[in-house]
Scaffold this motif. Structure first.
Motif, PDB file in Angstrom:
ATOM      1  N   LYS A   1     -35.152 -10.138  -8.724  1.00  0.00           N
ATOM      2  CA  LYS A   1     -34.137  -9.145  -7.526  1.00  0.00           C
ATOM      3  C   LYS A   1     -34.282  -7.782  -8.135  1.00  0.00           C
ATOM      4  O   LYS A   1     -34.790  -7.242  -7.536  1.00  0.00           O
ATOM      5  N   ASN A   2     -34.388  -8.041  -9.590  1.00  0.00           N
ATOM      6  CA  ASN A   2     -35.039  -6.624 -10.354  1.00  0.00           C
ATOM      7  C   ASN A   2     -35.729  -6.341 -11.210  1.00  0.00           C
ATOM      8  O   ASN A   2     -36.149  -7.394 -11.762  1.00  0.00           O
TER       9      ASN A   2
ATOM     10  N   SER B   1     -35.038  -2.688  -8.436  1.00  0.00           N
ATOM     11  CA  SER B   1     -35.389  -3.392  -7.847  1.00  0.00           C
ATOM     12  C   SER B   1     -37.100  -3.257  -6.973  1.00  0.00           C
ATOM     13  O   SER B   1     -37.281  -2.274  -8.277  1.00  0.00           O
TER      14      SER B   1
ATOM     15  N   GLN C   1     -33.225   1.876   1.640  1.00  0.00           N
ATOM     16  CA  GLN C   1     -33.399   1.765   0.028  1.00  0.00           C
ATOM     17  C   GLN C   1     -32.916   2.955  -0.540  1.00  0.00           C
ATOM     18  O   GLN C   1     -33.010   3.757  -1.442  1.00  0.00           O
TER      19      GLN C   1
END
Length: 142
Positions: A14-15, A25, A60
């Motif tokens: 995820k990161n 991310s 985002q």
């Protein structure tokens, strides 16, 4: 082979990295990279370069603005168009991510001879060029 490489690169995480005390991310790191690479790009230009639909991309960008990494400014001559730039903290995060990736790749390549490194780099270049020409693969990333 590609699935294993993707897992080893951590592309499913995820990161992808931590910079300036923030977990970033993979998508966010690509956005930061593109904004840093281009001079005052519009939202649409960066979304197109990353082949991300504008709705997902806008979410985002909004999160990066909230984190204080990206600034979104309306274009004076057409206020419907927004220009993206990195804040001072955003530039710092971009630099940290770049250094982390360079250190990571240096360590990975340290297990290869110079000939092997050159062979891998040339193979990746060839793969990228072929993917850009493919009608069934991926959208070229400009």
């Amino acid at each position: 082979m590609f699935q294993i490489m993707t897992r080893r690169f951590g592309l499913l995480d995820k990161n992808c990295c931590t910079a300036g005390g923030l977990d970033i991310s993979l998508v966010q790191s690509h956005i930061i990279y593109e904004i840093d690479r281009k001079h005052n790009p519009s939202i649409q230009q960066v979304a197109d370069a990353l082949s991300i639909d504008i709705t997902t991309f806008s979410r985002q960008v909004k999160s990066l603005v909230k984190l204080g990494l990206v600034q979104k400014t309306p274009l004076p001559e057409d206020r419907r168009i927004y220009i993206l730039s990195l804040t001072t903290q955003g530039k710092f995060v971009a630099t940290v991510i770049d250094e982390q990736m360079n250190d990571y790749l240096k360590e990975v390549f340290s297990h290869m001879s110079e000939f092997e490194r050159d062979m891998v780099i040339n193979a990746v270049k060839l793969l990228n060029e072929s993917m850009a020409k493919s009608s069934v693969c991926c959208t070229p990333l400009g």
